[in-house]
Scaffold this motif. Sequence first.
Motif, PDB file in Angstrom:
ATOM      1  N   ASP A   1       0.846  -1.182   0.000  1.00 16.70           N
ATOM      2  CA  ASP A   1       0.000   0.000   0.000  1.00 16.70           C
ATOM      3  C   ASP A   1       0.889   1.242   0.000  1.00 16.70           C
ATOM      4  O   ASP A   1       2.071   1.179  -0.326  1.00 16.70           O
ATOM      5  N   TRP A   2       0.341   2.370   0.394  1.00 14.51           N
ATOM      6  CA  TRP A   2       1.072   3.642   0.353  1.00 14.51           C
ATOM      7  C   TRP A   2       0.921   4.367   1.677  1.00 14.51           C
ATOM      8  O   TRP A   2      -0.167   4.399   2.263  1.00 14.51           O
ATOM      9  N   GLY A   3       1.999   4.987   2.161  1.00 18.39           N
ATOM     10  CA  GLY A   3       1.924   5.790   3.372  1.00 18.39           C
ATOM     11  C   GLY A   3       3.151   6.671   3.520  1.00 18.39           C
ATOM     12  O   GLY A   3       4.232   6.351   3.008  1.00 18.39           O
ATOM     13  N   VAL A   4       2.959   7.793   4.195  1.00 20.78           N
ATOM     14  CA  VAL A   4       4.039   8.756   4.433  1.00 20.78           C
ATOM     15  C   VAL A   4       4.034   9.128   5.906  1.00 20.78           C
ATOM     16  O   VAL A   4       2.969   9.416   6.480  1.00 20.78           O
ATOM     17  N   CYS A   5       5.207   9.141   6.533  1.00 21.50           N
ATOM     18  CA  CYS A   5       5.324   9.668   7.890  1.00 21.50           C
ATOM     19  C   CYS A   5       6.497  10.635   7.931  1.00 21.50           C
ATOM     20  O   CYS A   5       7.430  10.535   7.127  1.00 21.50           O
ATOM     21  N   MET A   6       6.422  11.585   8.848  1.00 20.70           N
ATOM     22  CA  MET A   6       7.442  12.612   8.954  1.00 20.70           C
ATOM     23  C   MET A   6       7.899  12.734  10.394  1.00 20.70           C
ATOM     24  O   MET A   6       7.103  12.591  11.320  1.00 20.70           O
ATOM     25  N   SER A   7       9.190  13.013  10.572  1.00 20.51           N
ATOM     26  CA  SER A   7       9.715  13.306  11.896  1.00 20.51           C
ATOM     27  C   SER A   7      10.604  14.539  11.792  1.00 20.51           C
ATOM     28  O   SER A   7      11.131  14.853  10.729  1.00 20.51           O
TER      29      SER A   7
ATOM     30  N   LEU B   1       6.180   2.639   1.590  1.00 20.95           N
ATOM     31  CA  LEU B   1       6.120   3.396   2.835  1.00 20.95           C
ATOM     32  C   LEU B   1       7.278   4.377   2.834  1.00 20.95           C
ATOM     33  O   LEU B   1       8.440   3.978   2.672  1.00 20.95           O
ATOM     34  N   VAL B   2       6.971   5.639   3.003  1.00 20.16           N
ATOM     35  CA  VAL B   2       7.971   6.709   2.904  1.00 20.16           C
ATOM     36  C   VAL B   2       8.113   7.389   4.259  1.00 20.16           C
ATOM     37  O   VAL B   2       7.120   7.791   4.869  1.00 20.16           O
ATOM     38  N   SER B   3       9.355   7.520   4.691  1.00 22.82           N
ATOM     39  CA  SER B   3       9.670   8.215   5.934  1.00 22.82           C
ATOM     40  C   SER B   3      10.546   9.416   5.611  1.00 22.82           C
ATOM     41  O   SER B   3      11.564   9.275   4.915  1.00 22.82           O
ATOM     42  N   VAL B   4      10.148  10.593   6.099  1.00 21.47           N
ATOM     43  CA  VAL B   4      10.906  11.818   5.869  1.00 21.47           C
ATOM     44  C   VAL B   4      11.439  12.323   7.199  1.00 21.47           C
ATOM     45  O   VAL B   4      10.672  12.538   8.144  1.00 21.47           O
ATOM     46  N   VAL B   5      12.742  12.491   7.278  1.00 19.48           N
ATOM     47  CA  VAL B   5      13.380  13.063   8.463  1.00 19.48           C
ATOM     48  C   VAL B   5      13.742  14.503   8.125  1.00 19.48           C
ATOM     49  O   VAL B   5      14.616  14.761   7.279  1.00 19.48           O
ATOM     50  N   LYS B   6      13.058  15.450   8.759  1.00 16.81           N
ATOM     51  CA  LYS B   6      13.200  16.857   8.429  1.00 16.81           C
ATOM     52  C   LYS B   6      14.411  17.485   9.128  1.00 16.81           C
ATOM     53  O   LYS B   6      14.684  17.200  10.294  1.00 16.81           O
ATOM     54  N   ALA B   7      15.118  18.335   8.395  1.00 18.25           N
ATOM     55  CA  ALA B   7      16.130  19.205   8.980  1.00 18.25           C
ATOM     56  C   ALA B   7      16.060  20.594   8.378  1.00 18.25           C
ATOM     57  O   ALA B   7      16.620  21.538   8.914  1.00 18.25           O
ATOM     58  N   ILE B   8      15.355  20.722   7.244  1.00 19.72           N
ATOM     59  CA  ILE B   8      15.165  22.024   6.602  1.00 19.72           C
ATOM     60  C   ILE B   8      13.984  22.721   7.278  1.00 19.72           C
ATOM     61  O   ILE B   8      12.916  22.122   7.435  1.00 19.72           O
TER      62      ILE B   8
END
Length: 301
Positions: free
Chosen positions: A49-55, A91-98
């Motif tokens: 399936d599809w999913g996005v999470c962000m930290s 499944l996509v995980s984004v680790v933010k620093a910007i």
Amino acid sequence: MSAVTVRAPAKINLHLGVGAARPDGFHPVTTVYHAVGLCDDLTATPADDWGVCMSAPDWFDASVLPADGANIVDRAAALLAAHHGIPATGLVSVVKAIPVAGGMAGGSADAAAALVALDRLWDAGTTDEDLLGIAAQLGSDVPFALLGGTALGTGRGDVVEPVTDEATWWWVVVPSAQGLSTPAVYRHFDEMFPDAAAEPRHPNALLAALASGDPRRLALALHNDLEAPAVDLRPDLGELLDRGRDAGALRGLVSGSGPTCVFLCESADHARDVAATLERAHPQVLVANGPVAGAHLVEYA
């Protein structure tokens, strides 16, 4: 295919010239993009399936992160999948620093990272030309986030041409806890400059300064037509620019439509000294250099 991690950089506009709004409401711009070493990391993992999470780090305001399903990463996946006639899965995980909503194109960086990661995850084999075309549909800053380095942007900023930039430039970056709406800044630009030229001026002086490799010459050539409306809407940004200059920076500049402010310094040591001074009044101060690469695969040993 196992998990794929892609890193994409923040941008600052060394030059941002803005023309009068066209009948369709968009403003023509001429800009010089510059990718700096503040990066988001995006990891795509196979899934049915599809999913996005962000930290994000503690200093981020988590409330400004996009809601599930409303992320530009979702849109990037949908467009890439539609281009190839395949379902969007993973499944996509984004680790933010910007900084988010800070005028540094963090969302555009995430979109570019998603295109590169998913193209590899799906073994889609998208051509560079098609990838740039999809990027342009997602936003004017996304094609540059793919390319990185330093580049001239025209049209709406989405027509991007690399610029030779062999120096290393050092910046102090001061995010703001309070966001600033890009549409509001452009509307205020129209109010402040009702007689703006139809076409923005070309950054000849800026390009010559880049070629010289001289940070003091570059400082004199930095330009942002959106700085005045951003500061008028947020006078605290003007005060921050003054503090940065008092701290010894060669020049302070609102990044894009703001509210992040960036300060050009002579060297890494100079940048650390300026940052140490600004940290007395600001909870988050970052040091970064540029230019750096655009969205690229991260290889782990």
